[in-house]
Write a protein that holds these residues in place. Structure first.
Motif, short mmCIF file in Angstrom:
data_model
loop_
_atom_site.label_atom_id
_atom_site.label_comp_id
_atom_site.label_asym_id
_atom_site.label_seq_id
_atom_site.Cartn_x
_atom_site.Cartn_y
_atom_site.Cartn_z
N LYS A 1 -6.28 7.00 3.81
CA LYS A 1 -7.53 6.25 3.60
C LYS A 1 -8.02 6.31 2.16
N ASN B 1 5.32 3.93 6.99
CA ASN B 1 4.23 4.55 7.76
C ASN B 1 3.57 3.57 8.72
N ILE B 2 3.95 2.31 8.66
CA ILE B 2 3.33 1.34 9.57
C ILE B 2 4.28 0.97 10.70
N CYS C 1 -5.61 3.17 2.27
CA CYS C 1 -4.26 3.58 2.64
C CYS C 1 -4.24 3.85 4.15
N PRO C 2 -3.25 3.29 4.87
CA PRO C 2 -3.19 3.52 6.31
C PRO C 2 -2.96 4.98 6.69
N VAL C 3 -2.51 5.79 5.74
CA VAL C 3 -2.25 7.19 6.06
C VAL C 3 -3.43 8.07 5.68
#
Lengths: 183, 199
Positions: free
Chosen positions: A72, A32-33, A68-70
């Protein structure tokens, strides 16, 4: 993953060719990054997939805000799970790389039986040891490393003697305790 | 530029180009240079807003540390909005600051900015003057925003009264944009705007 499905140019028709399906499978395994196929993959507790180096850098960038980068959700280094695929053995061990990927946690299955100490032979000794409390301390203190002799078989003279001795010790112990209480 | 940033921008560029939003003409993305560090975004004003029918250009600068840090985005096209500076075009949007997440992409960011045009957040303004007008005289705000959209973003509805007032100041030898800013700031009161311009 609503975002990802939205972004697709067009949904493949049902029963479409295998190439489309393969492509979709690959997208499912994208980090996802970096948006590339995840390498040294880890998954967060909220279920989002990342390359470990990517997630590590994300966590390093914002030490005060570990999300979480997706989605949060709260996330931490300790709470990600590495994914070991079958092809993983061919690659070099990812933990040798920098940054090291956290190891998986293995918990032994719980044993089905009860407390093993109260088994047949050994447990017999142990319950006596506890009963004759002050002397039990001595035996366990001074017999370093010595294996305890197993109990004498029932019915023999030695067995009777041991029974007699342990009864004496038990009474001595009781008297000792009473003396401690009343003296 | 760091490898991961360039690689990701290339992927995102492809994703945007294949997206429904580009196909529908809602957003656009173009390269400014070959190094993938600067891009030009375009969004159209959302329907049922004073920005409807306008096309807004955005400057997108991709930092070395992308996607771990957000892209720097500002409006190039002048716009009258509480969360956008009417002077610099700076945008006040949480995901471009502390709420940035590495999984956000240029596509989702452009869509978020477009959504900001539909739903202004007056509690967290970038432009205090615009925000005050937005809160206190909504009708005037809507007209001013529509006027700016018409003049700067190619919007369809001209506000005749406002054009006239700008023209009056223009005749006095004042720069057109300066005149428009002054009038917008003083709720289109010609006297106060003139006073401020000549003080």
């Amino acid at each position: 993953m609503a975002e990802t499905s939205e972004a697709k140019p067009s949904a493949p028709p049902p029963g479409g060719d295998a190439g489309e399906d393969d492509k979709r499978d690959e997208r499912m395994l994208e980090c996802n990054i970096c948006l590339d196929t995840a390498r040294d993959a880890v998954v967060s507790m909220c279920g989002h997939l990342f390359c470990w180096p990517c997630l590590h850098q994300w966590l390093e960038t914002r030490p005060s805000r570990q999300v979480c980068p997706v989605c949060k959700a709260a996330i931490s280094r300790e709470k990600v799970i590495p994914l070991y695929g079958r092809g993983n053995t061919k690659q070099e061990d990812p933990r040798n790389k920098v940054p090291p990927r956290p190891a998986g946690q293995r918990t032994e299955p719980e044993s089905a039986g009860g407390f093993p100490g109260f088994g047949f032979g050994e447990g017999f000794h142990m319950s006596f040891g506890i009963g004759a409390f002050p002397f039990g301390v001595f035996t366990s203190t001074f017999n370093f490393g010595d294996p305890r002799p197993s109990a004498a078989p029932r019915g023999t003279a030695q067995f009777e003697e041991e029974q007699f001795l342990s009864k004496i010790f038990l009474w001595v112990a009781i008297l000792f305790v009473l003396w401690l209480v009343f003296a | 530029m760091a490898n991961i940033a360039a690689k990701r921008i290339k992927r995102e560029f492809k994703e945007v180009m294949n997206s429904e939003e580009v196909a529908g003409g809602y957003i656009k993305l173009a390269l400014v240079n070959d190094s993938w560090t600067e891009l030009q975004g375009t969004i159209v004003g959302p329907p049922d807003t004073p920005y409807e029918g306008g096309t807004f250009q955005l400057e997108i600068k991709v930092p070395e540390t992308y996607p771990f840090n957000p892209p720097k985005i500002r409006f190039v096209t002048k716009i009258w909005h509480p969360n956008v500076s009417s002077v610099t075009g700076a945008i006040c949007l949480d995901i471009l600051k502390d709420q940035w997440a590495a999984a956000l992409t240029l596509r989702t960011v452009l869509l978020s900015i477009q959504a900001l045009l539909s739903a202004a957040e007056a509690g967290d303004p970038q432009d205090a003057v615009v925000a005050k007008q937005y809160r206190e005289s909504q009708q005037l705000f809507l007209l001013t925003a529509r006027h700016w959209t018409n003049v700067y973003a190619g919007g369809p509805s001209a506000i005749w009264e406002f054009d006239q007032k700008v023209q009056r100041l223009l005749d006095m030898g004042i720069d057109e944009h300066e005149a428009r800013v002054a009038l917008s700031h003083y709720d289109w009161e010609l006297e106060r705007a003139t006073e401020q311009l000549f003080s």
